[in-house]
Design an enzyme around this catalytic site. Structure first.
Site, PDB file in Angstrom:
ATOM      1  N   SER A  22      21.544   2.376  12.682  1.00 36.01           N
ATOM      2  CA  SER A  22      21.618   3.268  11.517  1.00 36.01           C
ATOM      3  C   SER A  22      22.423   4.525  11.854  1.00 36.01           C
ATOM      4  O   SER A  22      22.500   5.447  11.051  1.00 36.01           O
ATOM      5  CB  SER A  22      20.204   3.649  11.041  1.00 36.01           C
ATOM      6  OG  SER A  22      19.466   4.231  12.100  1.00 36.01           O
ATOM      7  N   ASN A 109       8.626   5.692  15.083  1.00 32.73           N
ATOM      8  CA  ASN A 109       8.054   5.513  13.740  1.00 32.73           C
ATOM      9  C   ASN A 109       7.555   6.830  13.142  1.00 32.73           C
ATOM     10  O   ASN A 109       7.785   7.112  11.961  1.00 32.73           O
ATOM     11  CB  ASN A 109       6.927   4.474  13.791  1.00 32.73           C
ATOM     12  CG  ASN A 109       7.431   3.125  14.280  1.00 32.73           C
ATOM     13  OD1 ASN A 109       8.642   2.922  14.362  1.00 32.73           O
ATOM     14  ND2 ASN A 109       6.534   2.224  14.613  1.00 32.73           N
ATOM     15  N   THR A 154      21.183  13.253 -35.984  1.00 30.01           N
ATOM     16  CA  THR A 154      20.265  12.177 -35.607  1.00 30.01           C
ATOM     17  C   THR A 154      21.037  10.893 -35.893  1.00 30.01           C
ATOM     18  O   THR A 154      21.828  10.850 -36.849  1.00 30.01           O
ATOM     19  CB  THR A 154      18.954  12.191 -36.423  1.00 30.01           C
ATOM     20  OG1 THR A 154      19.274  11.973 -37.786  1.00 30.01           O
ATOM     21  CG2 THR A 154      18.207  13.512 -36.287  1.00 30.01           C
ATOM     22  N   HIS A 155      20.841   9.900 -35.066  1.00 36.36           N
ATOM     23  CA  HIS A 155      21.624   8.648 -35.175  1.00 36.36           C
ATOM     24  C   HIS A 155      23.130   8.941 -35.109  1.00 36.36           C
ATOM     25  O   HIS A 155      23.925   8.181 -35.640  1.00 36.36           O
ATOM     26  CB  HIS A 155      21.314   7.897 -36.473  1.00 36.36           C
ATOM     27  CG  HIS A 155      19.852   7.733 -36.745  1.00 36.36           C
ATOM     28  ND1 HIS A 155      19.142   6.619 -36.362  1.00 36.36           N
ATOM     29  CD2 HIS A 155      18.965   8.569 -37.336  1.00 36.36           C
ATOM     30  CE1 HIS A 155      17.863   6.771 -36.731  1.00 36.36           C
ATOM     31  NE2 HIS A 155      17.732   7.949 -37.316  1.00 36.36           N
ATOM     32  N   GLU A 289      32.336  12.282 -17.819  1.00 34.00           N
ATOM     33  CA  GLU A 289      32.232  10.817 -17.758  1.00 34.00           C
ATOM     34  C   GLU A 289      31.569  10.357 -16.466  1.00 34.00           C
ATOM     35  O   GLU A 289      30.767   9.419 -16.461  1.00 34.00           O
ATOM     36  CB  GLU A 289      33.626  10.194 -17.868  1.00 34.00           C
ATOM     37  CG  GLU A 289      34.255  10.409 -19.233  1.00 34.00           C
ATOM     38  CD  GLU A 289      35.735  10.086 -19.196  1.00 34.00           C
ATOM     39  OE1 GLU A 289      36.086   8.925 -19.448  1.00 34.00           O
ATOM     40  OE2 GLU A 289      36.539  10.980 -18.894  1.00 34.00           O
ATOM     41  N   TYR A 316       4.776   0.477  10.099  1.00 37.26           N
ATOM     42  CA  TYR A 316       6.240   0.552  10.081  1.00 37.26           C
ATOM     43  C   TYR A 316       6.844  -0.841  10.097  1.00 37.26           C
ATOM     44  O   TYR A 316       6.403  -1.737  10.807  1.00 37.26           O
ATOM     45  CB  TYR A 316       6.773   1.339  11.301  1.00 37.26           C
ATOM     46  CG  TYR A 316       8.298   1.421  11.290  1.00 37.26           C
ATOM     47  CD1 TYR A 316       8.954   2.383  10.535  1.00 37.26           C
ATOM     48  CD2 TYR A 316       9.070   0.483  11.986  1.00 37.26           C
ATOM     49  CE1 TYR A 316      10.344   2.432  10.483  1.00 37.26           C
ATOM     50  CE2 TYR A 316      10.461   0.527  11.939  1.00 37.26           C
ATOM     51  CZ  TYR A 316      11.090   1.501  11.182  1.00 37.26           C
ATOM     52  OH  TYR A 316      12.456   1.540  11.116  1.00 37.26           O
ATOM     53  N   GLN A 321      14.013   1.509   7.252  1.00 35.40           N
ATOM     54  CA  GLN A 321      15.267   2.182   7.576  1.00 35.40           C
ATOM     55  C   GLN A 321      16.162   2.280   6.334  1.00 35.40           C
ATOM     56  O   GLN A 321      17.056   3.124   6.270  1.00 35.40           O
ATOM     57  CB  GLN A 321      15.973   1.412   8.695  1.00 35.40           C
ATOM     58  CG  GLN A 321      17.275   2.024   9.146  1.00 35.40           C
ATOM     59  CD  GLN A 321      17.781   1.378  10.432  1.00 35.40           C
ATOM     60  OE1 GLN A 321      17.296   1.670  11.512  1.00 35.40           O
ATOM     61  NE2 GLN A 321      18.740   0.478  10.305  1.00 35.40           N
ATOM     62  N   LYS A 324      17.151   5.665   3.909  1.00 35.18           N
ATOM     63  CA  LYS A 324      18.057   6.791   4.112  1.00 35.18           C
ATOM     64  C   LYS A 324      19.274   6.792   3.196  1.00 35.18           C
ATOM     65  O   LYS A 324      19.581   7.798   2.554  1.00 35.18           O
ATOM     66  CB  LYS A 324      18.510   6.836   5.567  1.00 35.18           C
ATOM     67  CG  LYS A 324      17.374   7.222   6.482  1.00 35.18           C
ATOM     68  CD  LYS A 324      17.692   7.001   7.929  1.00 35.18           C
ATOM     69  CE  LYS A 324      16.415   6.933   8.746  1.00 35.18           C
ATOM     70  NZ  LYS A 324      15.509   5.844   8.341  1.00 35.18           N
TER      71      LYS A 324
HETATM   72  N1  ARG Z   1      16.515   3.971  12.787  1.00 34.84           N
HETATM   73  C1  ARG Z   1      15.177   3.511  12.580  1.00 34.84           C
HETATM   74  C2  ARG Z   1      14.726   3.963  11.170  1.00 34.84           C
HETATM   75  O1  ARG Z   1      15.425   4.677  10.585  1.00 34.84           O
HETATM   76  C3  ARG Z   1      14.334   3.994  13.632  1.00 34.84           C
HETATM   77  C4  ARG Z   1      13.014   3.342  13.750  1.00 34.84           C
HETATM   78  C5  ARG Z   1      13.075   2.128  14.536  1.00 34.84           C
HETATM   79  N2  ARG Z   1      11.758   1.843  14.966  1.00 34.84           N
HETATM   80  C6  ARG Z   1      11.446   0.677  15.478  1.00 34.84           C
HETATM   81  N3  ARG Z   1      10.207   0.516  15.781  1.00 34.84           N
HETATM   82  N4  ARG Z   1      12.311  -0.291  15.594  1.00 34.84           N
HETATM   83  O2  ARG Z   1      13.714   3.610  10.619  1.00 34.84           O
END
Ligand code: ARG
Length: 462
Positions: A22, A109, A154-155, A289, A316, A321, A324
């Site tokens: 990531s 985590n 309206t409309h 736009e 987790y 991931q 993000k």
């Molecule tokens: N880059 C990972 C995330 O954003 C990190 C966590 C990875 N953790 C693991 N137990 N593999 O979530």
């Protein structure tokens, strides 16, 4: 070397790393990761898991990495899977063996979600600032608009004249609800997950409350499994931004329509519009736009992320991931949209005569005629019917509505006052309505609401 190389007899496959990394998109979390790590190390120091010297060495290495990142001299390695791994790798390079103690009592985590909450808190604040700025632009323009009126629709059919200030502030109030929502989302995300470990805590005497306090979080987690699984704050922020995006889209659509030659209510400023590559005469409302177009993407981020969360087992999972990219993109797009739309609105020229001429079209007096009769004791349904008949009759005759009404014994002579330009908005008295006296009050209330939002959001009023 990976973080887990002890467990594996072989190194990681290239495609596995390429697919699962990531680092490509999580560098935005760098400063938050460093903050979180420093607080974590201080906690380990307080718990005497690290000596004072070790604490100091690691914190100073983290500070140096922070400076390298800020100064753009931080060099990523191909083995850096994410920004958290990269920072830890660099800390160990700087601090030597003691750097290997940084991750004591911590997992990625709890580490990643701490960094993400810190980011989300700042991002929410940044967006709130942008919304308040746009609300202020609308207030300024509402003041500029004075007693200018235009048809309310309206409309998308002409319905009743309203003040332009009323039309502008209608969008401002919707944005006010966005601010309220973002402020409460920010309150709910104010929880530190650090100390949850991988999922179940640690045998070491960690100090989650002390760490939370150092990071400026008002609470720490109650349940370590929940702490590392919970991404409600991401979903909530994505919803807040999607709905805000919908509001911006509706503002954009109005500007597109009102600046068309057919309406001609707004003239676009040259600096805030684009031209055509082929047609020399064109001036296009591209900001408006894109505000409309990008709202689709914001809705997509919300729907996509909810689908990611759905059915995930505790705690987790790597799926998380995926929190993000949608969040980062939604924040970036929203912040840019707010700035651009604010500039666009600030620079709009009001085509007063076009708006007022459209609103003075005599059919828009119909409801005032009906209410004139109501004031003389005619039941509303009956009055509505009578005026409807006159409007229908007018469509088949050369006479104007004003002439037909003047010739109708059910109306007195004073009815001609209703046809005077702007009479409708001068007569409109009901609270919260689009007439002159009530809009003046609305501007006062709106300004007060805006000041309250500023204070609640933590911005000082200057
Ligand atoms: N880059 C990972 C995330 O954003 C990190 C966590 C990875 N953790 C693991 N137990 N593999 O979530």
């Amino acid at each position: 070397m990976t973080l887990w190389s002890g467990r594996m007899s072989e190194g990681p496959a290239d495609s596995m790393m390429t697919y699962t990394q990531s680092i490509e998109f999580d560098q935005r979390l760098a400063i938050y990761d460093i903050k979180g790590s420093i607080a974590h190390v201080h906690g380990l120091g307080r718990a005497q898991i690290l000596s004072a010297g070790e604490t100091e060495t690691i914190v100073s290495a983290l500070t140096q990495v922070g400076a390298e990142i800020e100064g753009d001299s931080f060099v990523l390695m191909p083995s850096d899977e994410d920004i958290h791994t990269a920072i830890e790798r660099r800390v160990t390079e700087i601090a030597g063996d003691v750097g290997a103690k940084l991750h004591t009592g911590r997992s990625r985590n709890d580490q990643v979600v701490t960094a993400l909450r810190l980011y989300a808190r700042d991002a929410a604040t940044q967006v709130i600032g942008g919304v308040i700025n746009l609300q202020t632009t609308l207030l300024d323009r509402a003041r500029d608009a004075g007693t200018i009126y235009l048809p309310g629709y309206t409309h998308l059919q002409r319905a009743q004249p309203v003040l332009l200030a009323h039309q502008l502030l209608a969008h401002g109030w919707a944005l006010g609800r966005d601010v309220d929502r973002l402020i409460t989302t920010r309150m709910r995300l104010d929880v530190s997950p650090l100390g949850a470990g991988a999922l179940g805590g640690s045998s070491l005497p960690l100090d989650p409350a002390g760490v939370a306090a150092e990071l400026g979080f008002s609470k720490t987690f109650e349940n370590s499994l929940d702490a590392v699984s919970d991404r409600d704050f991401v979903a909530e922020l994505l919803f807040d931004l999607a709905l805000l995006g919908v509001h911006l889209s509706r503002i954009g659509e109005e500007i597109v329509i009102f600046s068309s030659e057919e309406f001609g209510f707004y003239k676009l400023d040259d600096s805030w519009s684009t031209g055509s590559s082929m047609l020399p005469q064109k001036k296009n409302p591209d900001i408006a736009e894109l505000a409309r177009g990008k709202s689709g993407r914001l809705i997509g981020h919300l729907a996509g992320f909810l689908a990611t969360l759905k059915s995930l087992p505790l705690a987790y999972n790597r799926d998380l991931q995926e929190d993000k990219e949608p969040l980062f993109d939604a924040v970036t797009q929203t912040a840019r949209a707010l700035d651009a739309i604010s500039g666009l609105i600030r620079s709009l020229e009001f085509e007063v005569s076009r708006m007022q001429a459209a609103a003075d079209s005599e059919e828009l007096v119909a409801i005032d005629l009906a209410e004139y009769l109501v004031a003389r004791g005619v039941p509303f349904r009956r009055a509505h019917h009578l005026v409807g008949e006159l409007v229908r009759l007018r469509a088949t005759r050369d006479d104007s509505l004003e002439e037909l009404v003047a010739a109708d014994a059910r109306f007195g002579e004073d009815v001609s006052d209703l046809f005077a330009p702007g009479a409708s908005v001068r007569r409109r008295l009901s609270p919260g309505g689009g007439g002159i006296s009530q809009v003046a009050q609305q501007i006062v209330d709106y300004e007060r609401h805006l000041a309250r939002s500023r204070a609640l959001a933590g911005f000082t009023d200057d």
